[in-house]
Design a protein around this motif. Structure first.
Motif, PDB file in Angstrom:
ATOM      1  N   ASP A 116       0.762  -1.102  -0.010  1.00 25.45           N
ATOM      2  CA  ASP A 116       0.030  -0.017   0.100  1.00 25.45           C
ATOM      3  C   ASP A 116       0.932   1.319  -0.075  1.00 25.45           C
ATOM      4  OD1 ASP A 116       0.993   0.346   2.607  1.00 25.45           O
ATOM      5  OD2 ASP A 116      -0.788  -0.538   3.448  1.00 25.45           O
ATOM      6  N   ALA A 117       0.163   2.486   0.060  1.00 29.34           N
ATOM      7  CA  ALA A 117       0.944   3.621  -0.127  1.00 29.34           C
ATOM      8  C   ALA A 117       1.711   3.986   1.151  1.00 29.34           C
ATOM      9  CB  ALA A 117      -0.097   4.729  -0.584  1.00 29.34           C
ATOM     10  N   VAL A 118       1.286   3.541   2.424  1.00 30.81           N
ATOM     11  CA  VAL A 118       1.823   3.834   3.410  1.00 30.81           C
ATOM     12  C   VAL A 118       3.304   3.069   3.328  1.00 30.81           C
ATOM     13  CG1 VAL A 118       1.825   3.579   5.986  1.00 30.81           C
ATOM     14  CG2 VAL A 118       0.100   4.578   4.773  1.00 30.81           C
ATOM     15  N   HIS A 119       3.393   1.923   2.960  1.00 29.49           N
ATOM     16  CA  HIS A 119       4.701   1.275   3.049  1.00 29.49           C
ATOM     17  C   HIS A 119       5.478   1.838   1.777  1.00 29.49           C
ATOM     18  CE1 HIS A 119       2.606  -1.598   5.449  1.00 29.49           C
ATOM     19  NE2 HIS A 119       3.650  -2.194   6.035  1.00 29.49           N
ATOM     20  N   ALA A 120       4.763   1.776   0.708  1.00 33.09           N
ATOM     21  CA  ALA A 120       5.698   2.528  -0.322  1.00 33.09           C
ATOM     22  C   ALA A 120       6.409   3.784  -0.231  1.00 33.09           C
ATOM     23  CB  ALA A 120       4.533   2.639  -1.730  1.00 33.09           C
ATOM     24  N   ALA A 121       5.828   4.450   0.847  1.00 33.02           N
ATOM     25  CA  ALA A 121       6.176   5.870   1.107  1.00 33.02           C
ATOM     26  C   ALA A 121       7.700   6.004   1.823  1.00 33.02           C
ATOM     27  CB  ALA A 121       5.245   6.741   1.765  1.00 33.02           C
ATOM     28  N   THR A 122       8.015   4.618   2.403  1.00 38.75           N
ATOM     29  CA  THR A 122       9.163   4.401   3.168  1.00 38.75           C
ATOM     30  C   THR A 122      10.448   4.050   2.285  1.00 38.75           C
ATOM     31  OG1 THR A 122       8.857   2.036   3.541  1.00 38.75           O
ATOM     32  CG2 THR A 122       7.961   3.452   5.079  1.00 38.75           C
ATOM     33  N   THR A 148      27.095  -0.496   9.551  1.00 40.99           N
ATOM     34  CA  THR A 148      26.586  -0.141  10.957  1.00 40.99           C
ATOM     35  C   THR A 148      25.252   0.315  10.785  1.00 40.99           C
ATOM     36  OG1 THR A 148      27.300   2.530  10.529  1.00 40.99           O
ATOM     37  CG2 THR A 148      29.116   0.715  10.943  1.00 40.99           C
ATOM     38  N   GLY A 149      24.623   0.379  11.790  1.00 46.66           N
ATOM     39  CA  GLY A 149      23.067   0.664  11.835  1.00 46.66           C
ATOM     40  C   GLY A 149      22.098  -0.129  11.318  1.00 46.66           C
ATOM     41  N   ALA A 150      22.549  -1.525  11.249  1.00 49.59           N
ATOM     42  CA  ALA A 150      22.052  -2.378  10.140  1.00 49.59           C
ATOM     43  C   ALA A 150      20.620  -2.562  10.601  1.00 49.59           C
ATOM     44  CB  ALA A 150      22.780  -3.639  10.086  1.00 49.59           C
ATOM     45  N   ALA A 151      20.107  -2.225  11.546  1.00 44.49           N
ATOM     46  CA  ALA A 151      18.561  -2.318  12.149  1.00 44.49           C
ATOM     47  C   ALA A 151      17.758  -1.393  11.421  1.00 44.49           C
ATOM     48  CB  ALA A 151      18.422  -2.730  13.312  1.00 44.49           C
ATOM     49  N   GLY A 152      18.421  -0.041  11.164  1.00 42.30           N
ATOM     50  CA  GLY A 152      17.599   1.013  10.651  1.00 42.30           C
ATOM     51  C   GLY A 152      17.143   1.220   9.408  1.00 42.30           C
ATOM     52  N   ARG A 254      10.819  -2.344  -8.340  1.00 37.45           N
ATOM     53  CA  ARG A 254      10.961  -4.029  -8.783  1.00 37.45           C
ATOM     54  C   ARG A 254      11.543  -4.937  -7.748  1.00 37.45           C
ATOM     55  NH1 ARG A 254      12.016  -1.325 -13.858  1.00 37.45           N
ATOM     56  NH2 ARG A 254      14.236  -1.606 -13.468  1.00 37.45           N
ATOM     57  N   LEU A 255      12.394  -4.517  -7.305  1.00 39.95           N
ATOM     58  CA  LEU A 255      12.791  -5.307  -5.996  1.00 39.95           C
ATOM     59  C   LEU A 255      11.880  -5.653  -4.786  1.00 39.95           C
ATOM     60  CD1 LEU A 255      16.628  -4.075  -5.690  1.00 39.95           C
ATOM     61  CD2 LEU A 255      15.917  -6.157  -6.982  1.00 39.95           C
ATOM     62  N   VAL A 256      11.007  -4.434  -4.639  1.00 39.04           N
ATOM     63  CA  VAL A 256      10.145  -4.762  -3.543  1.00 39.04           C
ATOM     64  C   VAL A 256       8.999  -5.744  -4.104  1.00 39.04           C
ATOM     65  CG1 VAL A 256       7.996  -3.603  -2.511  1.00 39.04           C
ATOM     66  CG2 VAL A 256      10.319  -2.311  -2.723  1.00 39.04           C
ATOM     67  N   ASP A 257       8.708  -5.699  -5.315  1.00 38.62           N
ATOM     68  CA  ASP A 257       7.649  -6.469  -5.897  1.00 38.62           C
ATOM     69  C   ASP A 257       8.215  -7.855  -5.967  1.00 38.62           C
ATOM     70  OD1 ASP A 257       5.626  -4.256  -5.784  1.00 38.62           O
ATOM     71  OD2 ASP A 257       6.121  -3.962  -7.960  1.00 38.62           O
ATOM     72  N   ASP A 258       9.303  -8.082  -6.044  1.00 39.94           N
ATOM     73  CA  ASP A 258      10.185  -9.216  -6.227  1.00 39.94           C
ATOM     74  C   ASP A 258      10.290  -9.970  -4.689  1.00 39.94           C
ATOM     75  OD1 ASP A 258      10.127  -9.363  -8.971  1.00 39.94           O
ATOM     76  OD2 ASP A 258      12.152  -8.635  -9.384  1.00 39.94           O
ATOM     77  N   GLY A 259      10.138  -9.270  -3.654  1.00 40.41           N
ATOM     78  CA  GLY A 259      10.109  -9.730  -2.481  1.00 40.41           C
ATOM     79  C   GLY A 259      11.704  -9.657  -2.052  1.00 40.41           C
ATOM     80  N   VAL A 260      12.397  -8.795  -2.672  1.00 44.25           N
ATOM     81  CA  VAL A 260      13.931  -8.610  -1.979  1.00 44.25           C
ATOM     82  C   VAL A 260      14.216  -7.393  -0.983  1.00 44.25           C
ATOM     83  CG1 VAL A 260      16.214  -7.854  -2.931  1.00 44.25           C
ATOM     84  CG2 VAL A 260      14.864  -9.347  -4.449  1.00 44.25           C
ATOM     85  N   LEU A 261      13.232  -6.504  -1.127  1.00 36.37           N
ATOM     86  CA  LEU A 261      13.295  -5.509  -0.216  1.00 36.37           C
ATOM     87  C   LEU A 261      12.256  -5.403   0.681  1.00 36.37           C
ATOM     88  CD1 LEU A 261      14.684  -2.493  -2.215  1.00 36.37           C
ATOM     89  CD2 LEU A 261      15.893  -3.641  -0.838  1.00 36.37           C
ATOM     90  N   THR A 262      12.251  -5.209   1.860  1.00 36.45           N
ATOM     91  CA  THR A 262      11.198  -5.036   2.933  1.00 36.45           C
ATOM     92  C   THR A 262      10.887  -3.667   3.200  1.00 36.45           C
ATOM     93  OG1 THR A 262      12.022  -7.341   3.814  1.00 36.45           O
ATOM     94  CG2 THR A 262      10.540  -5.995   5.194  1.00 36.45           C
ATOM     95  N   LEU A 263       9.748  -3.304   3.258  1.00 34.39           N
ATOM     96  CA  LEU A 263       9.256  -1.981   3.670  1.00 34.39           C
ATOM     97  C   LEU A 263       8.606  -1.957   4.889  1.00 34.39           C
ATOM     98  CD1 LEU A 263       7.576  -1.089   0.258  1.00 34.39           C
ATOM     99  CD2 LEU A 263       9.844  -0.804   0.833  1.00 34.39           C
ATOM    100  N   ARG A 264       9.495  -1.207   5.995  1.00 32.02           N
ATOM    101  CA  ARG A 264       8.951  -1.322   7.373  1.00 32.02           C
ATOM    102  C   ARG A 264       8.472  -0.130   7.952  1.00 32.02           C
ATOM    103  NH1 ARG A 264      14.024  -2.553  10.250  1.00 32.02           N
ATOM    104  NH2 ARG A 264      15.104  -1.506   8.563  1.00 32.02           N
ATOM    105  N   VAL A 265       6.938  -0.119   8.352  1.00 30.38           N
ATOM    106  CA  VAL A 265       6.465   0.904   8.874  1.00 30.38           C
ATOM    107  C   VAL A 265       6.263   0.824  10.367  1.00 30.38           C
ATOM    108  CG1 VAL A 265       4.380   2.247   9.007  1.00 30.38           C
ATOM    109  CG2 VAL A 265       5.090   1.287   6.668  1.00 30.38           C
ATOM    110  N   GLY A 285      14.663   4.854  19.092  1.00 28.48           N
ATOM    111  CA  GLY A 285      14.076   3.249  19.194  1.00 28.48           C
ATOM    112  C   GLY A 285      13.199   2.894  18.397  1.00 28.48           C
ATOM    113  N   VAL A 286      12.874   3.595  17.082  1.00 29.39           N
ATOM    114  CA  VAL A 286      11.973   3.383  16.060  1.00 29.39           C
ATOM    115  C   VAL A 286      12.515   2.391  14.868  1.00 29.39           C
ATOM    116  CG1 VAL A 286      10.488   4.320  14.367  1.00 29.39           C
ATOM    117  CG2 VAL A 286      10.876   5.541  16.508  1.00 29.39           C
ATOM    118  N   ARG A 287      11.819   1.267  14.814  1.00 28.32           N
ATOM    119  CA  ARG A 287      12.196   0.187  13.873  1.00 28.32           C
ATOM    120  C   ARG A 287      11.488   0.242  12.645  1.00 28.32           C
ATOM    121  NH1 ARG A 287      16.199   1.133  15.689  1.00 28.32           N
ATOM    122  NH2 ARG A 287      17.607  -0.004  16.874  1.00 28.32           N
ATOM    123  N   GLY A 288      11.748   0.972  11.364  1.00 21.91           N
ATOM    124  CA  GLY A 288      10.797   1.263  10.660  1.00 21.91           C
ATOM    125  C   GLY A 288      10.702   2.676  10.358  1.00 21.91           C
TER     126      GLY A 288
END
Length: 294
Positions: A116-122, A148-152, A254-265, A285-288
């Motif tokens: 959705d657009a909310v996830h796409a905006a990230t 570094t900052g790999a969880a960000g 395309r990588l999002v739609d292929d499941g390669v990239l994860t969009l985190r809200v 402490g925000v993840r996503g």
């Protein structure tokens, strides 16, 4: 239309919602009706005056997901197209934290079909930053990279993109984030390292500390323009200055739609509550990403 701006620098309370004239697209531009726009640390920097502009109205927001609402001459897009785009800048009177935004046609890509657009905006700012920083490092498959900052947000995209390219990735992250970072594709996770890597992508802005973890003759890439540490031991040091690039953004989509990239809200806020979103970002402490919805 409503837009989030600052007219005086300060904390989250400096963010104001103002009424502004509807922007009109010029040649090779489009106007997007904003469905969602992510809040990024750069917005907090603008709000605090890190980039100057005292005495002016400065718009907030770089990321946009929404629908093309109007087009200028020679635009490659049509009214009704669902798109994402990067609206870069730290001194414009209006940004993407608004009901409408005008961007150059070359900054735009078709929106992901699977989210959705909310996830796409990230996606735009953070993924483009990660991709363009990795380009600077010029890593080939099999080479070693410390993120570094790999969880960000930027670090997470960097882990996924580098792993997808066949690079052996180690993520620097807190123990509580180790599972997340591994799930993004890191071969190894560490809380502190004395290793020697072919390259470091310093999303956590550790500077000289991270530089020390690059092997002699390796490469270091920072994420704050012109703020990289001085070269030493033959290590090439550079920093990404993210640029709008619709073609590259389309590759990332395309990588999002292929499941390669994860969009985190992490959380959504109404545009009218932009100051509350800034306060939440300041807590840490925000993840996503925090995302504003007009």
């Amino acid at each position: 239309m409503r837009a989030a701006v600052v007219r005086t620098f300060g904390g989250p309370e400096a963010v104001e919602i103002v009424e502004a004239a509807l922007p009109e697209p010029g040649a090779r531009q489009v106007r997007i009706r904003v469905a969602a726009s992510a809040l990024n640390p750069v917005d907090a920097g603008v709000r605090a005056g890190m980039f100057g502009g005292a005495g002016k109205q400065i718009g907030l927001g770089w990321d946009v997901a929404g629908t093309v609402d109007a087009t200028g001459v020679a635009s490659a897009w049509n009214v009704g197209d669902e798109v994402v785009a990067l609206h870069p800048g730290v001194a414009a009177p209006l940004g993407a934290h608004a009901e409408y935004v005008v961007v150059d046609t070359d900054a735009v890509a078709a929106a992901p079909a699977t989210v959705d657009a909310v996830h796409a905006a990230t996606l735009p700012l953070n993924a483009l930053t990660a991709a363009q920083a990795l380009d600077l490092l010029e890593l080939t498959p099999g080479r070693s990279l410390l993120v570094t900052g790999a969880a960000g947000a930027v670090g997470g995209y960097a882990v996924q993109l580098a792993a997808h390219r066949g690079v052996t990735v180690t993520g620097l992250a807190r123990e509580g984030d180790a599972g997340l970072v591994r799930s993004l594709g890191a071969a190894h996770v560490t809380e502190g390292t004395a290793g020697a890597f072919d390259a470091v992508l310093d999303a956590a802005v550790l500077g000289g500390t991270a530089l020390a973890w690059v092997r002699d003759g390796g490469a270091y890439a920072g994420v704050i323009p012109q703020a990289q540490p001085a070269s030493e031991r033959g290590v090439r040091t550079t920093a990404v200055e993210v640029g709008a690039d619709g073609a590259r953004l389309a590759e990332l989509v395309r990588l999002v739609d292929d499941g390669v990239l994860t969009l985190r809200v992490a959380e959504t806020f109404a545009l009218d509550d932009a100051a509350k979103a800034h306060a939440r970002l300041a807590e840490g402490g925000v993840r996503g990403r925090l995302v504003l919805v007009p």
